[in-house]
Motif scaffolding. Structure first.
Motif, mmCIF file in Angstrom:
data_model
loop_
_atom_site.group_PDB
_atom_site.id
_atom_site.type_symbol
_atom_site.label_atom_id
_atom_site.label_comp_id
_atom_site.label_asym_id
_atom_site.label_seq_id
_atom_site.Cartn_x
_atom_site.Cartn_y
_atom_site.Cartn_z
ATOM 1 N N LEU A 91 127.377 81.674 8.464
ATOM 2 C CA LEU A 91 127.236 81.806 9.912
ATOM 3 C C LEU A 91 126.009 81.088 10.481
ATOM 4 N N PRO A 92 124.804 81.326 9.920
ATOM 5 C CA PRO A 92 123.644 80.645 10.520
ATOM 6 C C PRO A 92 123.773 79.124 10.465
ATOM 7 N N LEU A 93 124.309 78.617 9.362
ATOM 8 C CA LEU A 93 124.401 77.163 9.226
ATOM 9 C C LEU A 93 125.477 76.602 10.145
ATOM 10 N N TYR A 94 126.572 77.328 10.237
ATOM 11 C CA TYR A 94 127.671 76.934 11.122
ATOM 12 C C TYR A 94 127.172 76.835 12.573
ATOM 13 N N LEU A 95 126.452 77.881 12.995
ATOM 14 C CA LEU A 95 125.937 77.874 14.365
ATOM 15 C C LEU A 95 124.872 76.806 14.543
ATOM 16 N N LEU A 96 124.032 76.648 13.518
ATOM 17 C CA LEU A 96 122.979 75.636 13.602
ATOM 18 C C LEU A 96 123.587 74.260 13.844
ATOM 19 N N ASN A 337 118.224 84.234 -0.811
ATOM 20 C CA ASN A 337 117.889 84.560 0.578
ATOM 21 C C ASN A 337 116.883 83.571 1.132
ATOM 22 N N ALA A 338 115.837 83.364 0.354
ATOM 23 C CA ALA A 338 114.802 82.429 0.787
ATOM 24 C C ALA A 338 115.394 81.048 0.978
ATOM 25 N N ALA A 339 116.288 80.678 0.064
ATOM 26 C CA ALA A 339 116.865 79.339 0.134
ATOM 27 C C ALA A 339 117.659 79.167 1.424
ATOM 28 N N VAL A 340 118.490 80.152 1.752
ATOM 29 C CA VAL A 340 119.293 80.023 2.969
ATOM 30 C C VAL A 340 118.380 80.027 4.196
ATOM 31 N N PHE A 341 117.372 80.896 4.167
ATOM 32 C CA PHE A 341 116.406 80.882 5.266
ATOM 33 C C PHE A 341 115.726 79.525 5.328
ATOM 34 N N GLY A 342 115.357 79.035 4.157
ATOM 35 C CA GLY A 342 114.688 77.743 4.102
ATOM 36 C C GLY A 342 115.551 76.621 4.661
ATOM 37 N N MET A 343 116.861 76.694 4.426
ATOM 38 C CA MET A 343 117.748 75.659 4.963
ATOM 39 C C MET A 343 117.686 75.663 6.492
ATOM 40 N N VAL A 344 117.789 76.862 7.064
ATOM 41 C CA VAL A 344 117.765 76.932 8.522
ATOM 42 C C VAL A 344 116.407 76.485 9.048
ATOM 43 N N ALA A 345 115.339 76.998 8.413
ATOM 44 C CA ALA A 345 113.996 76.675 8.889
ATOM 45 C C ALA A 345 113.735 75.176 8.782
ATOM 46 N N HIS A 346 114.110 74.610 7.659
ATOM 47 C CA HIS A 346 113.900 73.175 7.491
ATOM 48 C C HIS A 346 114.712 72.396 8.519
ATOM 49 N N ALA A 392 104.224 74.607 11.370
ATOM 50 C CA ALA A 392 105.431 75.283 10.893
ATOM 51 C C ALA A 392 105.885 74.665 9.586
ATOM 52 N N SER A 393 105.795 73.353 9.503
ATOM 53 C CA SER A 393 106.280 72.658 8.318
ATOM 54 C C SER A 393 105.410 72.945 7.105
ATOM 55 N N LEU A 394 104.130 73.123 7.317
ATOM 56 C CA LEU A 394 103.268 73.410 6.160
ATOM 57 C C LEU A 394 103.316 74.874 5.763
ATOM 58 N N GLY A 395 104.153 75.647 6.471
ATOM 59 C CA GLY A 395 104.383 77.017 6.032
ATOM 60 C C GLY A 395 103.381 78.017 6.538
ATOM 61 N N LEU A 396 102.983 77.898 7.791
ATOM 62 C CA LEU A 396 102.061 78.880 8.358
ATOM 63 C C LEU A 396 102.828 80.176 8.608
ATOM 64 N N PRO A 397 102.322 81.316 8.129
ATOM 65 C CA PRO A 397 103.017 82.571 8.398
ATOM 66 C C PRO A 397 103.073 82.808 9.910
ATOM 67 N N GLY A 398 104.184 83.383 10.350
ATOM 68 C CA GLY A 398 104.351 83.568 11.785
ATOM 69 C C GLY A 398 105.215 82.472 12.378
ATOM 70 N N LEU A 399 105.472 81.429 11.610
ATOM 71 C CA LEU A 399 106.415 80.391 12.022
ATOM 72 C C LEU A 399 107.497 80.301 10.934
ATOM 73 N N ALA A 400 108.627 79.706 11.306
ATOM 74 C CA ALA A 400 109.813 79.847 10.465
ATOM 75 C C ALA A 400 109.643 79.299 9.046
ATOM 76 N N GLY A 401 108.902 78.217 8.880
ATOM 77 C CA GLY A 401 108.828 77.572 7.580
ATOM 78 C C GLY A 401 108.345 78.492 6.466
ATOM 79 N N PHE A 402 107.458 79.405 6.803
ATOM 80 C CA PHE A 402 106.865 80.304 5.816
ATOM 81 C C PHE A 402 107.919 81.109 5.064
#
Lengths: 507, 638
Positions: A91-96, A337-346, A392-402
C-alpha cells in the motif's frame, strides 16, 4: 493468507486510469500544449483520488491481509491469472507511486525538458505510472513480470530522448542491464513454477508450496531472482548503470527512478524471493547482507569523490539502498519493517534531492559542485530546502530517513535463527559507521553549494523557488517531517504485513 | 504541575515553528523578544515543576509522562516519553534559565544582522532539542535531542556561512560528533538486545540487579562514553570545539560552553548505575581521558591569542574535570561543576562577546588592552567570571572544582596531581587573558587604522540588553557555590536533591584520608590558584618573567593539523581510488561484457556472407563431420 475482496475494482481502476489518460493524450493535437498538460494533470489527479479512496477503504486492522483482491482468468494456457491485491507492504509504495507521479506532472507543467514535445513526455510518464503501480499490486508472477518490464521502455525513452549529453549510452546501458537481470529473473520464475508442480503463478500459492522445493534447487532459483532484483535495487556490484542513468536523465526521470523504480527491486525481494524460497533466503542472506554493507561504505566513499551534484546524489542511493538490503537480509520483522520504511523514506528524500538538483541545473546551468556556491545567499529558500533534505538523508532523528536506517542497523544485532550472529554484528558496526560518512558527504555537498558566496551567476535565471515547485515539493517535505515525527503512521501499516510475510522464519 | 512538564520543551518548539513560518514578517527586534519570551516561560514552567517535585518525598520524585506511542514494531516498543526527576529538572532549569539570558543578550548582539529572525529560530530549536535530550525517558528520545542539538549547532556555527572558515567549522563539528553518535547508536543496540528496552530505568535496573552480563554492561558504558567524547569534546574527538567559535558569540556561550557540550556529562550521570557495575577499566578510562583532556586543553589555552579560542580550550579543559569526576564516581560533583561552569563560562563568553562587539569584531587579544575604562560593566563582570573559574574562594568555581579534586584524591593520586596542574594552568591562562584584555596599555590605537571607517576608533560599552544578562550571571557566579558547601552535611543541598538519581552509583569517600583532611586539600587548591595567578601577574603585568608561548602550544600540539592532513591526504586518495576502481573495474567489467558481446556478434556476423558457394562448402563440411561422428559412434558400440 487472508483475502479481502471488497471493492475489488479499485486497484484495477487506479492502475489503468493513466492508460485512459494516454489514450486521451494520443487524440489531443500536439500543438495544443495547454490541453495536453491539462489532460495529464487531470489524469494524475484522478489517479491520486482513487488512491485516496483506496487508502480510506483499506482495513488497517487487517493490514496483514491482502485487500481489494481481484482474480480472474488471464492466460489460462500457462495458468497465469490476473490476480491483484494490496497489503500493508504494497500500500505505501503503491500510493507513493501515484503521488510522486502527480507531483512530477505538476513540476513538468513548468519544466518540460529540452527538446520539448510534452505530448510524448506525458504519455511516457503515464505509462510509467501504470507499470509502477501494477508491479506493487500484482500477485501473479507473470503479471508482475509484465508490469516490471512495462516500466523499462518509457524510462528508456525518457532518458534517451530528454536526457543529457551522453543520453544514448546511459539509456542503452540502463535498458540492457535491466533486461539482462530480467531474463534471469524470468527463468527463475519459470523454474519455481515447474518445481511447484506447474500449478499456478500466484504468489500466495508459491509461498505455500515454494518451501517444499529441495534446498539446493531453491538456492539456484533464488540466484536468478537475486540477479534480477539486485540490478534494479541496485546493489553493489551491479550499480554502475545508476549514476549514468541518473546523471543523464531529465529531472523528472531521475525523481521517478529514485523514488519508485529502485524500490521495484527491493520490493521483489520482500514480496517474492524471500517468502517463496525461505531455505534459499537463509543461505543467501549473509551474502546479501555483506554486499549491502559493502554498498553502504562503497557508496559513501564514492560520494566523497564526486564532482557532480547529481552523480553524488545517485551514488548516495547505492549507500541508502544498502541499508534497505541490510534490513531485508536479517530476515527479521524489524529488518524488513525498516527496509519498507526505508524504501518510502528514500523515495521521498532522494526524490526531493533530485528535484532540487533539477532546479539548480535550471538556474545555474551546471551541476558541477565546484562551480556552485552561495545558494543560501542567492536563493535562500531553495538552499534551506536542500539543507532540510540533506539532514533527512543523513538520517537525522525526527525526519523520515532515520527510521529506515536505525532499525535496519538495529536488526542486524539479532538476525533471524540460522544466521551467523557474529557476522551480522560485524555488519552492524560497519553499517553504523556508514552514517558518519553519510554526514560527511552530504554536509560537504551542502557546504560547497549552499554556503559560501555566489560565484557570479547574476543573470535573471537565478530566482528562488517558484509556485509550481512549491506545489510539487511541499507534499514531499511535509511527508518527510510527518513520518519522521510519527513513524508509526507507516510502521503501523507495514508491521502486520511483514509479520505475515515472514511467517516461514518464525516472525 | 509535573504532568505539564511537556510544556517545557514544547514552548520553544512553538517559538521555533512560528519563527520558521513568519520569521521574516515578525522581523527585528520582535523575533528576538518572542524567542526570549517562550524560553523564559519555559523556565518558569520548569521552576514550577521543580517546586512540585520538591514538595514530594524524595523517593517519589521521578515521573514519567508518556506523550504517545512512538514505534511499536514487533518487540521494539518505544514510547515518546519524558522523565521529570531531580537530574533532568536540574538540567532543564539551567538550560532554560541561562538560555533565556542568552536569548536576551543576543537581541543586542545580533542587532542589524540580515538573518536576525533566522538566528532566533535556530536558538529556539536548539533549546527544544536540548530539553528533549535531558528530559528523555529513554535513550531514543535523548538521541532525538542529541542529534537535534547537533544539527542546530551545525547551522549556528555556520551561521555566517559566507566566511569559508565558518562553513567548514560547522561541517567539522557535525561530522566529528557523528563519530561519537556511532557509539551512542551502537550502545542502544546492545542495550536493546540485552535488556529488551532502551528506557533508562530498565537499563539501570538491569545493570544494578545483575540482569545482564558484565560484558554487556561495560559495552554499553564505553560506547556511550564514545558518544560523550564527541558531544563533550574530549580527547581524541575534542578538535571541533575550538573551530566552533566561528559561530556568533551567543551561540558559543549557550551551546559550546553552558549546555550542549555538557550533554555527555549528563548522559554519563544518567546511566551512572551502568558505569558502576561495569568492569573497573571503564570508569578508569573515563577518569584518565578526563584528566588528560583537562591538562592537554589547558596547556593549549596558555598560548592562544584569540579571546574566544582561549575560552574554548578552557571549556574543553573544564569538561575534562567533569569527566574526571564521573570516572572517580563523583556524580554530584560533576553536576555541581557543570552548573557552576555554566554560570561562569556563559558569563565569560558573553563578556568576550561584549568586548568583541565593542571592539568592532576584533578578536585578537594582542590588539586589546586597558579596556576596563572603556567598558566598565563588562570588565567588572568578566573579572568575577575570572575569579570564579580560577578557583578563588568564595566564588562558585572554587567549591565545585574542589569537590571534584577531593573525590579524585580518594580515587587516584596521580590523577589528582594532573588535575591540580590543570587547575594551576587554568588560573594562569585566565589571568593572562584578563590582563591582556582589560589591563596594561591600550594596543587598539595601532589597530584603529584597520577599522578606519569608524574614524576615531573608540571601544564602547554594550547596550543594556547585553549588560543585564552579564550582571545576572555575575551574581550567580558569586553565589553559585552555595548549592553545595563542604562544611557540613546539611549544606549539601545539591547532593540531597540528586540523591535518588545517583545513590546507586555515587562513590562514598567517608573514612578515606581525603575526606578526613578535606580542609588540607581545600587549602592546597587555594595555594595552587594563587600560584597560577601570581605567575601570570609576574609574566604579563610585571613583566618579570618572559612569556612562554611556544609554537607547539599555539598550534594545539599540531593535533588538528595532523588529523586534517590525514583526511585530506590518504583519506581523499582513498575516495578517489574508489571512484577510479568503480569506473574502471566494476563498470569496466560491465562495459567489457558489452564489448565482448559486440565483438563476438560482429565475428559471427561474418559467416552470414551471402555467398552461396561458401554456404555450400560449410554445409558439406558439416555433413562430413556429422557422418564421421555417427560412424565413430557405431564403431565404438560394436
Amino acid at each position: 493468507m487472508q483475502m479481502i475482496r471488497d471493492n475489488n475494482w479499485v486497484l484495477s481502476v487506479g492502475t489503468f486510469l493513466p492508460m485512459l489518460g494516454v489514450i486521451a493524450l494520443l487524440v489531443t493535437p500536439k500543438a495544443n500544449e495547454a490541453a495536453i498538460k491539462m489532460v495529464a494533470l487531470l489524469t494524475s489527479v484522478a489517479t491520486v483520488i482513487i488512491g485516496i479512496f483506496t487508502l480510506v477503504n483499506f482495513d488497517f486492522d487487517q493490514a496483514g491481509a491482502m485487500q481489494f483482491v481481484a482474480q480472474t482468468d488471464w492466460i489460462p494456457v500457462i495458468k497465469s491469472t490476473y490476480f491483484i491485491g494490496v497489503d500493508g507492504i504494497s500500500l505505501p509504495l503503491y500510493l507513493l507511486s501515484m503521488v510522486v507521479t502527480l507531483l512530477v506532472v505538476i513540476y513538468s507543467l513548468d519544466h518540460i525538458p529540452s527538446p520539448g514535445n510534452p505530448k510524448a513526455f506525458f504519455i511516457l510518464m503515464l505509462i510509467l505510472q501504470t507499470g509502477m503501480a501494477g508491479t506493487f499490486i500484482a500477485q501473479d508472477l507473470i503479471l508482475f513480470f509484465v508490469f516490471f518490464e512495462l516500466v523499462l521502455l518509457p524510462m528508456y525513452f525518457m532518458i534517451g530522448v530528454w536526457g543529457g549529453e551522453q543520453r544514448q549510452y546511459a539509456s542503452l546501458k540502463f535498458f540492457l542491464y535491466t533486461m539482462f537481470g530480467s531474463a534471469l529473473m524470468l527463468v527463475a520464475f519459470l523454474a519455481i513454477f515447474f518445481k511447484t508442480g506447474a500449478e499456478s503463478f500466484a504468489i500466495p500459492y508459491l509461498v505455500e508450496n515454494g518451501g517444499g522445493i529441495a534446498k539446493n534447487v531453491q538456492v539456484w532459483i533464488f540466484a536468478g531472482m537475486f540477479i534480477g532484483f539486485a540490478v534494479k535495487v541496485p546493489m553493489f556490484p551491479f550499480h554502475t548503470w545508476l549514476p549514468d542513468a541518473h546523471t543523464q536523465a531529465p529531472t523528472q526521470g531521475s525523481v521517478i527512478l529514485a523514488a519508485i523504480l529502485l524500490k521495484l527491486g527491493t520490493y521483489g525481494f520482500v514480496r517474492i524471493a524471500i517468502p517463496t524460497l525461505p531455505d534459499a533466503a537463509i543461505e543467501w542472506a549473509p551474502w546479501i547482507g555483506g554486499l549491502a554493507v559493502v554498498g553502504i561504505i562503497y557508496g559513501a566513499f564514492g560520494c566523497l569523490a564526486q564532482t557532480d551534484m547529481k552523480r553524488l546524489i545517485a551514488f548516495s542511493s547505492v549507500a541508502h539502498m544498502g541499508f534497505v538490503m541490510l534490513g531485508i537480509s536479517t530476515l527479521t520483522s524489524f529488518g524488513v519493517n525498516a527496509a519498507v520504511f526505508g524504501m518510502v523514506a528514500h523515495g521521498l528524500i532522494t526524490g526531493m534531492l533530485f528535484f532540487i538538483a533539477g532546479s539548480v541545473k535550471e538556474r545555474y546551468h551546471t551541476l558541477e559542485i565546484a562551480k556552485l556556491g552561495g545558494m543560501l545567499t542567492q536563493v535562500p529558500r531553495l538552499g534551506w530546502i536542500l539543507g532540510l533534505c540533506s539532514m533527512a538523508s543523513l538520517g537525522l532523528p525526527g525526519l523520515a530517513g532515520f527510521w529506515g536506517e536505525f532499525p535496519a542497523i538495529l536488526s542486524a544485532y539479532n538476525p533471524a535463527d540460522g544466521l551467523n550472529v557474529s557476522v551480522y554484528r560485524t555488519y552492524m558496526v560497519i553499517a553504523a559507521l556508514g552514517t558518519v560518512f553519510a554526514a560527511a558527504y552530504l554536509l560537504w555537498l551542502y557546504q560547497r553549494t549552499a554556503f559560501g558566496t555566489p560565484k557570479g551567476h547574476d543573470h535573471h535565471d537565478v530566482h528562488d523557488v517558484t509556485t509550481y515547485e512549491w506545489v510539487a515539493w511541499l507534499p514531499l517535505l511535509v511527508a518527510i517531517v510527518a513520518f519522521g515525527v510519527v513513524p508509526n503512521l507507516l510502521f503501523g501499516v507495514i508491521d502486520p504485513a511483514v509479520q505475515e510475510t515472514l511467517r516461514a522464519f518464525g516472525g | 504541575m509535573v504532568d505539564f512538564v511537556w510544556l517545557v520543551p514544547f514552548l520553544p518548539l512553538i517559538g521555533g515553528v512560528v519563527l520558521m513560518v513568519f520569521g521574516s514578517r515578525i522581523g527585528e527586534p520582535r523575533a528576538g523578544w518572542l524567542a526570549t519570551l517562550v524560553t523564559a516561560t519555559s523556565f518558569l514552567v520548569t521552576v514550577a515543576v521543580y517546586f512540585d517535585l520538591l514538595g514530594m518525598p524524595s523517593e517519589e520524585r521521578s515521573h514519567v509522562v508518556t506523550l504517545f506511542q512512538w514505534i511499536p514494531v514487533g518487540a521494539l516498543q518505544i514510547d515518546f516519553a519524558l522523565l521529570a526527576d531531580p537530574l533532568s529538572i536540574t538540567m532543564a532549569l539551567f538550560v532554560t534559565g541561562i538560555g533565556s539570558l542568552i536569548h536576551l543578550y543576543a537581541i543586542g548582539y545580533m542587532h542589524g544582522d540580515p538573518k536576525f529572525s533566522k538566528f532566533f529560530l535556530y536558538l529556539n530549536l536548539f533549546v527544544f532539542s536540548m530539553l528533549m535530550l535531558v528530559l528523555g525517558e529513554n535513550l531514543l528520545v535523548t538521541f532525538l535531542g542529541w542529534e537535534g542539538v547537533g544539527a542546530c549547532s551545525y547551522f549556528l556555527i555556520s551561521f555566517w556561512h559566507t566566511r569559508n572558515s565558518a562553513a567548514v567549522a560547522g561541517k567539522k563539528a557535525f561530522v566529528t560528533n557523528r563519530i561519537g553518535d556511532w557509539g551512542v547508536m551502537t550502545a542502544m543496540f546492545v542495550a536493546f538486545s540485552a535488556v529488551g528496552s532502551v528506557s533508562y530505568k530498565a537499563i539501570n535496573d538491569a545493570a544494578h540487579e545483575g540482569a545482564m552480563s558484565q560484558t554487556a554492561i561495560s559495552a554499553i558504558a564505553i560506547l556511550l562514553f564514545v558518544g560523550a567524547c564527541g558531544k563533550s569534546a574530549q580527547l581524541p574527538l575534542y578538535f571541533w570545539l575550538p573551530d566552533a567559535m566561528e559561530g556568533p558569540t551567543p551561540v558559543s556561550a549557550l551551546i559550546h560552553a553552558a549546555t550542549m557540550v555538557t550533554a555527555g556529562v549528563f548522559l554519563m550521570t544518567r546511566v551512572g548505575p551502568v558505569l558502576a557495575e561495569s568492569y573497573g577499566w571503564v570508569p578508569d578510562t573515563i577518569a584518565i581521558v578526563g584528566a588528560a583532556t583537562a591538562l592537554f586543553a589547558a596547556s593549549i589555552a596558555v598560548a592562544q591569542h584569540d579571546i574566544k579560542r582561549v575560552l574554548a580550550y578552557s571549556t574543553v579543559s573544564q569538561l575534562g574535570f567533569m569527566f574526571l569526576a564521573i570516572g572517580s564516581g563523583a556524580y554530584v560533583a560533576a553536576i555541581f561543576h557543570m552548573v557552576t561552569h555554566a554560570f561562569f563560562k556563559a558569563l565569560l563568553f558573553l563578556g568576550s562577546g561584549s568586548v568583541i562587539h565593542g571592539m568592532h569584531h576584533e578578536q585578537d587579544m594582542r590588539k586589546m588592552g586597558a579596556l576596563r575604562t572603556a567598558m566598565p560593566v563588562t570588565a567588572f563582570t568578566f573579572i568575577i567570571g575570572w575569579l570564579a573559574i580560577a578557583g578563588v574562594p568564595p566564588f562558585a568555581g572554587f567549591w565545585s572544582k574542589d569537590e571534584i579534586l577531593l573525590y579524585v584524591y580518594a580515587d587516584n593520586r596521580l590523577l589528582y596531581a594532573i588535575g591540580m596542574l590543570a587547575a594551576l594552568l587554568t588560573a594562569y591562562y585566565m589571568t593572562r587573558q584578563v590582563i591582556m584584555v582589560f589591563f596594561g596599555e591600550a594596543r587598539w590605537h595601532d589597530a584603529a587604522s584597520e577599522h578606519g571607517a569608524h574614524g576615531d576608533f573608540r571601544p564602547h560599552e554594550s547596550p543594556k540588553v547585553m549588560l543585564i544578562p552579564l550582571m545576572v550571571l555575575a551574581v550567580l557566579s558569586v553565589v553559585g557555590g552555595a548549592m553545595q558547601l563542604p562544611f557540613s552535611k546539611d549544606l549539601h543541598f545539591l547532593e540531597h536533591w540528586l540523591e535518588p538519581v545517583v545513590e546507586e552509583a555515587e562513590r562514598s569517600i567517608s573514612g578515606t584520608w581525603a575526606y578526613d583532611n578535606k580542609y588540607v586539600l581545600l587549602l592546597a587548591a587555594i595555594v595552587v590558584a594563587a600560584a597560577g595567578i601570581a605567575l601570570a601577574l609576574a609574566v604579563y603585568a610585571r613583566r618579570r618573567l618572559p612569556a612562554i608561548e611556544p609554537k607547539a602550544l599555539e598550534n594545539a600540539w599540531w593535533y588538528d593539523a595532523t588529523v586534517a592532513r590525514l583526511v585530506g591526504g590518504p583519506g581523499a586518495a582513498t575516495f578517489r581510488g574508489i571512484t577510479r576502481f568503480d569506473s574502471q573495474v566494476v563498470d569496466g567489467a560491465v562495459n567489457g561484457a558489452a564489448a565482448l558481446a559486440r565483438g563476438v556478434g560482429s565475428q559471427v556476423r561474418r559467416s552470414q556472407s551471402g555467398f552461396v558457394r561458401a554456404y555450400a562448402v560449410i554445409l558439406s563440411l558439416g555433413t562430413v563431420v556429422l557422418l564421421a561422428w555417427f560412424v565413430w559412434r557405431g564403431w565404438l558400440a560394436s
